[in-house]
Design an enzyme around this catalytic site. Structure first.
Site, PDB file in Angstrom:
ATOM      1  N   ASP A  67     -27.787  36.587  73.674  1.00  0.00           N
ATOM      2  CA  ASP A  67     -27.694  38.048  73.583  1.00  0.00           C
ATOM      3  C   ASP A  67     -29.057  38.689  73.336  1.00  0.00           C
ATOM      4  O   ASP A  67     -30.048  37.989  73.067  1.00  0.00           O
ATOM      5  CB  ASP A  67     -26.693  38.458  72.482  1.00  0.00           C
ATOM      6  CG  ASP A  67     -26.906  37.720  71.163  1.00  0.00           C
ATOM      7  OD1 ASP A  67     -27.939  37.032  71.020  1.00  0.00           O
ATOM      8  OD2 ASP A  67     -26.046  37.826  70.280  1.00  0.00           O
ATOM      9  N   ASN A 137     -18.141  39.096  60.255  1.00  0.00           N
ATOM     10  CA  ASN A 137     -16.815  39.487  60.762  1.00  0.00           C
ATOM     11  C   ASN A 137     -16.283  38.479  61.792  1.00  0.00           C
ATOM     12  O   ASN A 137     -15.327  38.756  62.494  1.00  0.00           O
ATOM     13  CB  ASN A 137     -16.855  40.900  61.351  1.00  0.00           C
ATOM     14  CG  ASN A 137     -17.818  41.012  62.528  1.00  0.00           C
ATOM     15  OD1 ASN A 137     -18.323  40.006  63.031  1.00  0.00           O
ATOM     16  ND2 ASN A 137     -18.071  42.231  62.981  1.00  0.00           N
ATOM     17  N   HIS A 139     -17.910  37.234  64.439  1.00  0.00           N
ATOM     18  CA  HIS A 139     -18.371  37.338  65.832  1.00  0.00           C
ATOM     19  C   HIS A 139     -19.281  36.176  66.210  1.00  0.00           C
ATOM     20  O   HIS A 139     -19.971  35.616  65.371  1.00  0.00           O
ATOM     21  CB  HIS A 139     -19.040  38.690  66.125  1.00  0.00           C
ATOM     22  CG  HIS A 139     -20.408  38.879  65.553  1.00  0.00           C
ATOM     23  ND1 HIS A 139     -20.785  40.014  64.865  1.00  0.00           N
ATOM     24  CD2 HIS A 139     -21.524  38.108  65.576  1.00  0.00           C
ATOM     25  CE1 HIS A 139     -22.049  39.913  64.502  1.00  0.00           C
ATOM     26  NE2 HIS A 139     -22.521  38.763  64.917  1.00  0.00           N
ATOM     27  N   GLU A 144     -17.917  41.281  69.176  1.00  0.00           N
ATOM     28  CA  GLU A 144     -17.356  41.873  67.972  1.00  0.00           C
ATOM     29  C   GLU A 144     -15.828  41.754  67.972  1.00  0.00           C
ATOM     30  O   GLU A 144     -15.225  41.484  69.010  1.00  0.00           O
ATOM     31  CB  GLU A 144     -17.764  43.357  67.917  1.00  0.00           C
ATOM     32  CG  GLU A 144     -19.266  43.567  67.789  1.00  0.00           C
ATOM     33  CD  GLU A 144     -19.800  43.272  66.381  1.00  0.00           C
ATOM     34  OE1 GLU A 144     -19.268  42.370  65.703  1.00  0.00           O
ATOM     35  OE2 GLU A 144     -20.756  43.943  65.983  1.00  0.00           O
TER      36      GLU A 144
HETATM   37  C1  GLP Z   1     -26.391  38.220  65.136  1.00  0.00           C
HETATM   38  C2  GLP Z   1     -26.414  37.359  66.378  1.00  0.00           C
HETATM   39  C3  GLP Z   1     -25.437  36.213  66.233  1.00  0.00           C
HETATM   40  C4  GLP Z   1     -25.685  35.482  64.920  1.00  0.00           C
HETATM   41  C5  GLP Z   1     -25.509  36.433  63.765  1.00  0.00           C
HETATM   42  C6  GLP Z   1     -25.675  35.769  62.411  1.00  0.00           C
HETATM   43  O1  GLP Z   1     -25.263  38.990  65.082  1.00  0.00           O
HETATM   44  N1  GLP Z   1     -26.068  38.107  67.545  1.00  0.00           N
HETATM   45  O2  GLP Z   1     -25.610  35.329  67.336  1.00  0.00           O
HETATM   46  O3  GLP Z   1     -24.775  34.430  64.810  1.00  0.00           O
HETATM   47  O4  GLP Z   1     -26.471  37.438  63.923  1.00  0.00           O
HETATM   48  O5  GLP Z   1     -26.987  35.850  61.941  1.00  0.00           O
HETATM   49  P1  GLP Z   1     -27.509  35.138  60.633  1.00  0.00           P
HETATM   50  O6  GLP Z   1     -27.733  33.704  60.989  1.00  0.00           O
HETATM   51  O7  GLP Z   1     -28.794  35.845  60.324  1.00  0.00           O
HETATM   52  O8  GLP Z   1     -26.483  35.297  59.581  1.00  0.00           O
END
Ligand code: GLP
Length: 264
Positions: A67, A137, A139, A144
């Protein structure tokens, strides 16, 4: 599903890097699906060390990121392109043209662009190993809650909770992206193997729902229950709300004996 319970975030990162490195050694032309987020930093750091000190060769590896924020240029310090460059690409030998990250500067023809990204994954032969983090949440990517479980690469509006989580990485007062381009749940379900990493108490509820709850669009990671080969790498805090931990440990012991290559 294989649920690997580790002590802390360092052990999770090392175990993930071990599996990725082993997969690259077995298949040097592997197609990797990559993720961003704080959870991945230790993994990329360890892969960079393996490249530097143990000659792990990325020269034939092809990557597709999950993404990218919509509306910020690749050079922005908080773009996922910058994240990947800083934490991984600058430190290993993946050829520039083997790296794919969705373009966050799009302003029109979104559908055509997203179809092209899907086609590039298909034309490369599909993703062999997909690395995933998870949002609070539930995702994955930026799918989402209430994303279609059959969704493909597309633009996605971010939830208030995700925007708040992301705000921490942006400068005070700076505008935080409201939308992203993300591969879909359907896209991720077509990958050959998935490694999902989660660390910390803030992920415990999402992890329990994803692994032990019903498959539901309200927790999009729960769709991974439909995947044929998914491994969850969790630290103690992220695993704290799981109810079947003795069984996961038993499965892990047996896997170490019978199929050790799944963990290395
Ligand atoms: C963002 C990314 C996800 C990732 C999430 C968690 O939302 N799009 O791919 O899993 O962050 O991030 P973190 O590892 O900083 O908790």
């Amino acid at each position: 599903m294989l649920v690997v319970l580790e002590r802390g975030k360092n052990e999770v990162a090392e175990q993930a890097a071990r599996i990725i490195a082993g997969s690259i050694r077995r298949n040097p032309a592997i197609r990797l699906g990559l993720a961003t987020g704080g959870t991945m930093i230790g993994v990329y750091h360890e892969l960079a060390r393996l490249h530097r000190e143990e000659h792990l060769d990325f020269s034939r590896v092809v990557t597709f990121n999950l993404d990218e924020y919509l509306g910020i240029p690749p050079s922005h310090p908080q773009s996922f392109r910058s994240f990947m460059q800083h934490h991984l690409f600058a430190h290993v030998n993946i050829p520039r043209n083997s790296i794919h990250i969705p373009d966050g500067t799009l302003t029109r023809d979104y559908d055509a662009y997203c179809e092209k990204y899907e086609r590039a994954i298909r034309d490369a032969g599909g993703i062999d190993l997909q690395l995933l983090g998870i949002g609070r949440n539930g995702h994955i990517g930026f799918n989402e809650p209430m994303s279609s479980l059959g969704s493909r690469t597309r633009t996605k509006e971010l939830s208030a909770e995700t925007i708040e989580d992301n705000r921490k990485s942006f400068a005070p007062g700076e505008e935080v992206p409201q939308c992203a381009v993300t591969v879909g749940i359907g896209t991720s379900l077509e990958t050959r193997r998935i490694l999902l990493l989660a660390t910390g108490q803030s992920k415990a509820d999402a992890i329990a729902k994803s692994i032990e709850g019903p498959v539901s669009a309200s927790v999009t990671a729960s769709a991974l229950q439909l995947h044929r080969d998914v491994t969850f790498l969790l630290d103690e805090e992220a695993a704290s709300l799981l109810t079947q931990k003795p069984y996961y440990r038993h499965v892990l012991d047996m896997t170490r004996k019978l199929m050790p290559e799944r963990l290395s």
